[in-house]
Scaffold this motif. Sequence first.
Motif, PDB file in Angstrom:
ATOM      1  N   ARG A   6       0.844  -1.246   0.084  1.00 37.78           N
ATOM      2  CA  ARG A   6       0.174   0.028   0.079  1.00 37.78           C
ATOM      3  C   ARG A   6       0.900   1.181  -0.047  1.00 37.78           C
ATOM      4  NH1 ARG A   6      -2.565   3.862   2.958  1.00 37.78           N
ATOM      5  NH2 ARG A   6      -4.803   4.342   2.172  1.00 37.78           N
ATOM      6  N   PHE A  17       2.024   1.325  -3.812  1.00 37.47           N
ATOM      7  CA  PHE A  17       0.969   1.531  -4.925  1.00 37.47           C
ATOM      8  C   PHE A  17      -0.581   1.620  -4.071  1.00 37.47           C
ATOM      9  CE2 PHE A  17       3.704  -1.875  -6.257  1.00 37.47           C
ATOM     10  CZ  PHE A  17       4.269  -1.280  -7.239  1.00 37.47           C
ATOM     11  N   PRO A  18      -0.475   2.860  -3.565  1.00 34.11           N
ATOM     12  CA  PRO A  18      -1.801   3.140  -2.765  1.00 34.11           C
ATOM     13  C   PRO A  18      -3.061   3.128  -3.504  1.00 34.11           C
ATOM     14  CG  PRO A  18      -0.379   5.206  -2.713  1.00 34.11           C
ATOM     15  CD  PRO A  18       0.261   4.184  -3.567  1.00 34.11           C
ATOM     16  N   SER A  19      -3.165   3.708  -4.743  1.00 34.71           N
ATOM     17  CA  SER A  19      -4.270   3.629  -5.730  1.00 34.71           C
ATOM     18  C   SER A  19      -4.996   2.128  -5.933  1.00 34.71           C
ATOM     19  CB  SER A  19      -4.154   4.340  -6.813  1.00 34.71           C
ATOM     20  OG  SER A  19      -3.203   3.744  -7.668  1.00 34.71           O
ATOM     21  N   PHE A  20      -3.871   1.182  -6.045  1.00 33.74           N
ATOM     22  CA  PHE A  20      -4.299   0.086  -6.522  1.00 33.74           C
ATOM     23  C   PHE A  20      -4.931  -0.850  -5.054  1.00 33.74           C
ATOM     24  CE2 PHE A  20      -3.438  -4.813  -6.151  1.00 33.74           C
ATOM     25  CZ  PHE A  20      -4.142  -5.076  -7.457  1.00 33.74           C
ATOM     26  N   ASP A  72      -6.343   0.881  -2.296  1.00 36.04           N
ATOM     27  CA  ASP A  72      -7.360   1.542  -2.032  1.00 36.04           C
ATOM     28  C   ASP A  72      -8.904   1.521  -2.901  1.00 36.04           C
ATOM     29  OD1 ASP A  72      -6.274   2.689   0.153  1.00 36.04           O
ATOM     30  OD2 ASP A  72      -5.410   4.545  -0.598  1.00 36.04           O
ATOM     31  N   ARG A  73      -8.770   1.115  -4.038  1.00 32.57           N
ATOM     32  CA  ARG A  73      -9.558   1.151  -5.084  1.00 32.57           C
ATOM     33  C   ARG A  73     -10.596  -0.472  -4.670  1.00 32.57           C
ATOM     34  NH1 ARG A  73      -7.072   0.063 -10.766  1.00 32.57           N
ATOM     35  NH2 ARG A  73      -5.463  -1.416 -10.091  1.00 32.57           N
ATOM     36  N   ASN A  74      -9.735  -1.190  -4.125  1.00 29.55           N
ATOM     37  CA  ASN A  74     -10.501  -2.543  -3.884  1.00 29.55           C
ATOM     38  C   ASN A  74     -10.793  -2.711  -2.286  1.00 29.55           C
ATOM     39  OD1 ASN A  74     -10.227  -3.625  -6.565  1.00 29.55           O
ATOM     40  ND2 ASN A  74      -7.951  -3.896  -5.962  1.00 29.55           N
ATOM     41  N   LYS A  75     -11.773  -1.698  -1.906  1.00 26.45           N
ATOM     42  CA  LYS A  75     -12.142  -1.759  -0.532  1.00 26.45           C
ATOM     43  C   LYS A  75     -13.336  -2.760  -0.203  1.00 26.45           C
ATOM     44  CE  LYS A  75     -10.927   2.857   0.336  1.00 26.45           C
ATOM     45  NZ  LYS A  75     -11.205   4.011   0.976  1.00 26.45           N
ATOM     46  N   TRP A 116      -6.890  -4.725   1.678  1.00 24.12           N
ATOM     47  CA  TRP A 116      -7.165  -3.498   2.057  1.00 24.12           C
ATOM     48  C   TRP A 116      -7.316  -3.357   3.585  1.00 24.12           C
ATOM     49  CZ3 TRP A 116     -11.435  -0.895   4.577  1.00 24.12           C
ATOM     50  CH2 TRP A 116     -11.151   0.483   4.657  1.00 24.12           C
TER      51      TRP A 116
END
Length: 74
Positions: free
Chosen positions: A27, A30-33, A35-38, A46
């Motif tokens: 995380r 690659f925070p966007s990867f 965070d988009r899978n919550k 996550w």
Amino acid sequence: MTGSAFFNFQSLLSVVLLIVCTCTYLRSLFPSFIDRNKSGMLGLFWKFARIGERKSPYVSVACLVMAFSILFWS
């Protein structure tokens, strides 16, 4: 001793700690990867990352205890 990590408590704890540490590290890269899978199955990653971020002192102590137990008591 053979068997799955699910049947040995120490191995199960090692696997969970490794997943928490790995998800937290990924995380940070690659925070966007993450965070988009919550929700859903990928939401577990996550949640593990959140545990690693919020409870980092406890996770660190657990990793140290697990390392010593693997090195000296196994």
